[in-house]
Design a protein around this motif. Structure first.
Motif, PDB file in Angstrom:
ATOM      1  N   SER A 192      -2.043  -4.419  -9.288  1.00 55.82           N
ATOM      2  CA  SER A 192      -3.146  -5.300  -8.875  1.00 55.82           C
ATOM      3  C   SER A 192      -3.683  -6.133 -10.035  1.00 55.82           C
ATOM      4  O   SER A 192      -4.362  -7.134  -9.823  1.00 55.82           O
ATOM      5  CB  SER A 192      -4.280  -4.482  -8.253  1.00 55.82           C
ATOM      6  OG  SER A 192      -4.932  -3.692  -9.223  1.00 55.82           O
ATOM      7  N   GLN A 193      -3.362  -5.758 -11.262  1.00 57.76           N
ATOM      8  CA  GLN A 193      -3.834  -6.478 -12.429  1.00 57.76           C
ATOM      9  C   GLN A 193      -2.816  -7.507 -12.941  1.00 57.76           C
ATOM     10  O   GLN A 193      -3.093  -8.246 -13.886  1.00 57.76           O
ATOM     11  CB  GLN A 193      -4.200  -5.483 -13.538  1.00 57.76           C
ATOM     12  CG  GLN A 193      -5.376  -4.621 -13.136  1.00 57.76           C
ATOM     13  CD  GLN A 193      -5.622  -3.439 -14.079  1.00 57.76           C
ATOM     14  OE1 GLN A 193      -4.859  -3.188 -14.997  1.00 57.76           O
ATOM     15  NE2 GLN A 193      -6.682  -2.708 -13.813  1.00 57.76           N
TER      16      GLN A 193
ATOM     17  N   VAL B  84      -4.786  -9.286  -4.492  1.00 62.74           N
ATOM     18  CA  VAL B  84      -6.117  -9.399  -5.065  1.00 62.74           C
ATOM     19  C   VAL B  84      -6.801 -10.638  -4.502  1.00 62.74           C
ATOM     20  O   VAL B  84      -8.005 -10.675  -4.330  1.00 62.74           O
ATOM     21  CB  VAL B  84      -6.055  -9.438  -6.609  1.00 62.74           C
ATOM     22  CG1 VAL B  84      -7.425  -9.679  -7.220  1.00 62.74           C
ATOM     23  CG2 VAL B  84      -5.482  -8.127  -7.131  1.00 62.74           C
ATOM     24  N   GLU B  85      -6.006 -11.646  -4.183  1.00 65.92           N
ATOM     25  CA  GLU B  85      -6.527 -12.823  -3.498  1.00 65.92           C
ATOM     26  C   GLU B  85      -5.531 -13.198  -2.408  1.00 65.92           C
ATOM     27  O   GLU B  85      -4.331 -12.941  -2.526  1.00 65.92           O
ATOM     28  CB  GLU B  85      -6.764 -13.986  -4.457  1.00 65.92           C
ATOM     29  CG  GLU B  85      -5.534 -14.399  -5.234  1.00 65.92           C
ATOM     30  CD  GLU B  85      -5.839 -15.440  -6.292  1.00 65.92           C
ATOM     31  OE1 GLU B  85      -5.254 -16.527  -6.200  1.00 65.92           O
ATOM     32  OE2 GLU B  85      -6.649 -15.147  -7.181  1.00 65.92           O
TER      33      GLU B  85
ATOM     34  N   TYR C 187      -0.535  -6.641   0.500  1.00 59.92           N
ATOM     35  CA  TYR C 187      -1.811  -6.427  -0.173  1.00 59.92           C
ATOM     36  C   TYR C 187      -1.875  -7.320  -1.404  1.00 59.92           C
ATOM     37  O   TYR C 187      -0.900  -7.405  -2.151  1.00 59.92           O
ATOM     38  CB  TYR C 187      -1.955  -4.962  -0.594  1.00 59.92           C
ATOM     39  CG  TYR C 187      -1.999  -4.019   0.594  1.00 59.92           C
ATOM     40  CD1 TYR C 187      -3.220  -3.571   1.097  1.00 59.92           C
ATOM     41  CD2 TYR C 187      -0.836  -3.590   1.211  1.00 59.92           C
ATOM     42  CE1 TYR C 187      -3.264  -2.712   2.190  1.00 59.92           C
ATOM     43  CE2 TYR C 187      -0.877  -2.739   2.305  1.00 59.92           C
ATOM     44  CZ  TYR C 187      -2.092  -2.304   2.791  1.00 59.92           C
ATOM     45  OH  TYR C 187      -2.130  -1.468   3.881  1.00 59.92           O
TER      46      TYR C 187
ATOM     47  N   VAL D  27      -0.449   1.175  -8.234  1.00 65.50           N
ATOM     48  CA  VAL D  27      -1.275   0.200  -7.501  1.00 65.50           C
ATOM     49  C   VAL D  27      -2.277  -0.453  -8.450  1.00 65.50           C
ATOM     50  O   VAL D  27      -2.456  -1.677  -8.443  1.00 65.50           O
ATOM     51  CB  VAL D  27      -1.991   0.865  -6.300  1.00 65.50           C
ATOM     52  CG1 VAL D  27      -3.063  -0.051  -5.717  1.00 65.50           C
ATOM     53  CG2 VAL D  27      -0.982   1.267  -5.236  1.00 65.50           C
ATOM     54  N   LYS D  28      -2.909   0.348  -9.276  1.00 64.75           N
ATOM     55  CA  LYS D  28      -3.879  -0.175 -10.245  1.00 64.75           C
ATOM     56  C   LYS D  28      -3.197  -1.167 -11.187  1.00 64.75           C
ATOM     57  O   LYS D  28      -3.692  -2.274 -11.407  1.00 64.75           O
ATOM     58  CB  LYS D  28      -4.495   0.978 -11.042  1.00 64.75           C
ATOM     59  CG  LYS D  28      -5.691   0.571 -11.889  1.00 64.75           C
ATOM     60  CD  LYS D  28      -6.300   1.759 -12.591  1.00 64.75           C
ATOM     61  CE  LYS D  28      -6.856   2.722 -11.570  1.00 64.75           C
ATOM     62  NZ  LYS D  28      -7.533   3.878 -12.140  1.00 64.75           N
ATOM     63  N   GLN D  29      -2.046  -0.780 -11.740  1.00 58.32           N
ATOM     64  CA  GLN D  29      -1.306  -1.672 -12.635  1.00 58.32           C
ATOM     65  C   GLN D  29      -0.879  -2.951 -11.919  1.00 58.32           C
ATOM     66  O   GLN D  29      -1.064  -4.064 -12.437  1.00 58.32           O
ATOM     67  CB  GLN D  29      -0.055  -0.986 -13.174  1.00 58.32           C
ATOM     68  CG  GLN D  29      -0.302   0.158 -14.143  1.00 58.32           C
ATOM     69  CD  GLN D  29       1.027   0.769 -14.563  1.00 58.32           C
ATOM     70  OE1 GLN D  29       1.907   0.089 -15.075  1.00 58.32           O
ATOM     71  NE2 GLN D  29       1.165   2.076 -14.339  1.00 58.32           N
TER      72      GLN D  29
ATOM     73  N   THR E  86      -8.398   2.058  -4.449  1.00 58.25           N
ATOM     74  CA  THR E  86      -8.022   1.684  -5.818  1.00 58.25           C
ATOM     75  C   THR E  86      -8.350   0.232  -6.134  1.00 58.25           C
ATOM     76  O   THR E  86      -8.678  -0.097  -7.274  1.00 58.25           O
ATOM     77  CB  THR E  86      -6.504   1.928  -6.029  1.00 58.25           C
ATOM     78  OG1 THR E  86      -6.229   3.293  -5.682  1.00 58.25           O
ATOM     79  CG2 THR E  86      -6.080   1.682  -7.449  1.00 58.25           C
ATOM     80  N   VAL E  87      -8.267  -0.636  -5.140  1.00 60.75           N
ATOM     81  CA  VAL E  87      -8.509  -2.075  -5.336  1.00 60.75           C
ATOM     82  C   VAL E  87      -9.584  -2.528  -4.347  1.00 60.75           C
ATOM     83  O   VAL E  87      -9.269  -3.060  -3.279  1.00 60.75           O
ATOM     84  CB  VAL E  87      -7.208  -2.885  -5.136  1.00 60.75           C
ATOM     85  CG1 VAL E  87      -7.426  -4.359  -5.480  1.00 60.75           C
ATOM     86  CG2 VAL E  87      -6.055  -2.308  -5.948  1.00 60.75           C
TER      87      VAL E  87
ATOM     88  N   VAL F 187      -9.553  -5.641  -1.630  1.00 63.57           N
ATOM     89  CA  VAL F 187      -8.160  -6.073  -1.512  1.00 63.57           C
ATOM     90  C   VAL F 187      -7.984  -6.939  -0.259  1.00 63.57           C
ATOM     91  O   VAL F 187      -8.616  -6.705   0.770  1.00 63.57           O
ATOM     92  CB  VAL F 187      -7.200  -4.854  -1.499  1.00 63.57           C
ATOM     93  CG1 VAL F 187      -7.336  -4.037  -0.225  1.00 63.57           C
ATOM     94  CG2 VAL F 187      -5.763  -5.282  -1.711  1.00 63.57           C
TER      95      VAL F 187
ATOM     96  N   ILE G 119      -4.809   2.320  -1.383  1.00 60.31           N
ATOM     97  CA  ILE G 119      -4.848   0.947  -1.900  1.00 60.31           C
ATOM     98  C   ILE G 119      -6.277   0.401  -1.829  1.00 60.31           C
ATOM     99  O   ILE G 119      -6.783  -0.169  -2.803  1.00 60.31           O
ATOM    100  CB  ILE G 119      -3.863   0.044  -1.130  1.00 60.31           C
ATOM    101  CG1 ILE G 119      -2.423   0.494  -1.374  1.00 60.31           C
ATOM    102  CG2 ILE G 119      -4.057  -1.426  -1.522  1.00 60.31           C
ATOM    103  CD1 ILE G 119      -1.411  -0.057  -0.386  1.00 60.31           C
TER     104      ILE G 119
END
Length: 156
Positions: free
Chosen positions: A149-150, A87-88, A85, A145-147, A70-71, A74, A67
């Motif tokens: 997080s967006q 992004v903010e 987890y 995880v990538k998807q 990838t982010v 995080v 994680i």
């Protein structure tokens, strides 16, 4: 000359050591899930992972590393005895939790991921991934995880 250093007899030192609290193991809740105090940042998440029993600890370390890789940047927290987890801070895309025979990853907007994670939920957008010992599909997990997080995070 009078010597002023004092020495405690060995017997007294043993008694004092016996009264000190021993290092305690973390409390494990049902299914072996660690009981970790709510907290924000990396430290509580690492405490949770360190307290995960057996092979699940290796899975927890691996998930956390994937994680973070990838982010970048995080945000992390432990809430409800589970690492979160986002992004903010305050807006979460993923969590995981220990059960007796597996680690359950929760994707809060999992119905928006392609392909869908296999585990259904009674919550409209949530999907689960159950990871048993030695069965993590790393490439698929990283893609999810990538998807995830967006997508807009879940304010929990």
């Amino acid at each position: 000359m009078v010597q002023t250093t004092s020495r405690r007899p060995a017997k007294a030192a043993k008694k004092a050591a016996a009264k000190r609290p021993a290092a305690t193991k973390p409390t494990l809740l049902s299914g072996g899930n660690p009981q970790i105090a709510k907290g924000y940042g990396d430290a509580p998440v690492q405490a949770y992972i360190a307290a995960m029993p057996g092979w699940k600890r290796d899975i927890g370390r691996h998930l956390d590393a994937l994680i973070v890789r990838t982010v970048p940047g995080v945000h992390k927290a432990v809430k409800w005895n589970s690492p979160f987890y986002g992004v903010e801070e305050g807006s979460w895309f993923l969590s995981f939790h220990c059960f007796t025979k597996y680690v359950k990853v929760t994707f809060f907007r999992g119905t928006s991921l392609h392909p869908l994670p296999s585990g259904e939920s009674k919550h409209k957008e949530v999907r689960y991934l159950d990871i048993h010992e030695d069965d993590l599909d790393e490439a698929q997990f990283v893609d999810w995880v990538k998807q995830a997080s967006q997508l807009p995070g879940e304010p929990l």
